[in-house]
Design an enzyme around this catalytic site. Structure first.
Site, PDB file in Angstrom:
ATOM      1  N   SER A 160      53.509 -13.233  75.413  1.00  0.00           N
ATOM      2  CA  SER A 160      53.229 -13.094  76.836  1.00  0.00           C
ATOM      3  C   SER A 160      51.756 -13.345  77.075  1.00  0.00           C
ATOM      4  O   SER A 160      50.919 -13.150  76.183  1.00  0.00           O
ATOM      5  CB  SER A 160      53.583 -11.678  77.301  1.00  0.00           C
ATOM      6  OG  SER A 160      53.028 -11.393  78.571  1.00  0.00           O
ATOM      7  N   TYR A 186      50.679  -2.760  75.281  1.00  0.00           N
ATOM      8  CA  TYR A 186      51.508  -3.943  75.497  1.00  0.00           C
ATOM      9  C   TYR A 186      50.755  -5.211  75.089  1.00  0.00           C
ATOM     10  O   TYR A 186      51.297  -6.077  74.395  1.00  0.00           O
ATOM     11  CB  TYR A 186      51.929  -4.029  76.959  1.00  0.00           C
ATOM     12  CG  TYR A 186      52.717  -5.274  77.291  1.00  0.00           C
ATOM     13  CD1 TYR A 186      53.988  -5.479  76.747  1.00  0.00           C
ATOM     14  CD2 TYR A 186      52.195  -6.250  78.132  1.00  0.00           C
ATOM     15  CE1 TYR A 186      54.716  -6.625  77.044  1.00  0.00           C
ATOM     16  CE2 TYR A 186      52.918  -7.400  78.436  1.00  0.00           C
ATOM     17  CZ  TYR A 186      54.176  -7.586  77.881  1.00  0.00           C
ATOM     18  OH  TYR A 186      54.892  -8.727  78.178  1.00  0.00           O
TER      19      TYR A 186
END
Length: 321
Positions: A160, A186
């Site tokens: 990502s 994350y």
């Protein structure tokens, strides 16, 4: 294999797979019960591949496998629950895949979790790092012999642009001595996902295994189930772009296109790359953008150091040789 699409952010899975023939190929996909994983499985099946899918929720996985079998009754479609955060579950899944006794042409590390509250797995590892990286690393290790048997295999790690939020925190990857920040956690886990592809490529490319990292873009899927409006605002504070809207989100078909490009584009054979919008991403030099790739997500030494550190912390040897 050949791709015919004019490639870019709006390219769909249907366009990427036009003219692609995967007859006789075998693909393993994590997170295959919905969203990008399901669309990836559907597109590969439509091109003639057989698939083995795993996902954490047994009921959703069974429903997805049933739907795929109804759509593609001539294909081999196997499934078994997979909780990537727990290595015994990874082993059970790997054993089932290996029992089929076929070379693995594609291993797509698609499953992941995003910006969740602080949790740890049974080994004490922070949950996002454990799920997004360690479980996939252990799975690649277990399936490495079958990947080598394919001759020209690809391991695709779905990462990502969130990797911009953090490099690997080697001094405290599990937030044991520092305050937990779910966006930093994350970001670290998505940097780790890219480094997974880097490590695999470095260790296995001589045997025909290509490692590729894929940023699919902004897509509204179950991955975002933990996010509130305050979370979106916190994410915006870390970037220089407007928040995604219904007009700027990609569809699932557009989001899966880059994974499918990674799986099938002939020009990618034998080269490590970080991909976005169905092409090689440009380098980024600052954290306040969600396009391009930061250098830390490509670093071969970091990929090796992270792999070794996670072997120690998880008390698990993960050979690729």
């Amino acid at each position: 294999m050949a791709t015919n699409a004019v490639k870019g952010a709006e390219t769909t899975s249907h366009e990427i797979m036009r003219g692609v023939d995967l007859s006789g190929k075998f693909a393993v996909i994590t997170g295959g019960s919905g969203g990008l994983g399901y669309e990836t499985a559907r597109a590969l099946l439509a091109a003639g591949a057989d698939v083995f899918i795993g996902a954490r929720t047994p009921a959703k996985l069974a429903e997805a496998a049933k739907a795929l079998r109804e759509s593609f009754p001539e294909r081999i479609i196997a499934s078994i629950p997979l909780d990537l955060a727990e290595l015994p579950s990874v082993d059970t899944f790997a054993d089932a895949v290996l029992a089929i006794d076929r070379p693995i042409d594609l291993l797509i590390a698609n499953a992941g979790i995003m910006a969740c509250p602080l949790e740890r797995n049974s080994a004490g590892l922070e949950m996002q790092l454990a799920t997004n990286y360690v479980g996939h690393a252990a799975l690649v290790s277990r399936l490495a012999p079958a990947l080598r048997r394919a001759g020209m295999a690809r391991v695709i790690a779905v990462t990502s642009s969130g990797h911009h939020f953090s490099d690997i925190r080697f001094e405290d990857p599990n937030f044991e001595t520092s305050e937990y920040d779910k966006w930093i956690a994350y970001g670290q886990s998505k940097t780790a996902s890219s480094l997974l592809a880097r490590k695999v490529h470095g260790a296995m490319s001589a045997d025909g295994v290509t490692g590729l990292a894929v940023h699919p873009g902004f897509i509204q899927t179950d991955l975002m189930r933990h996010l509130s409006r305050e979370d979106y605002l916190a994410m915006k504070d870390r970037t220089d772009i407007e928040l995604p809207t219904s007009r700027t989100y990609k569809t699932v078909e557009q989001g899966a296109a880059t994974t499918l490009f990674a799986a099938t584009a002939p020009e990618l054979a034998g080269q490590f790359a970080y991909l976005e919008d169905c092409g090689v991403a440009p380098p980024a030099t600052r954290r306040d953008t969600l396009n391009g790739v930061m250098p830390w997500a490509l670093d071969e030494q970091s990929a090796e150091k992270l792999w070794n550190q996670m072997e120690l912390l998880s008390k698990r040897t993960m050979p690729l040789g």
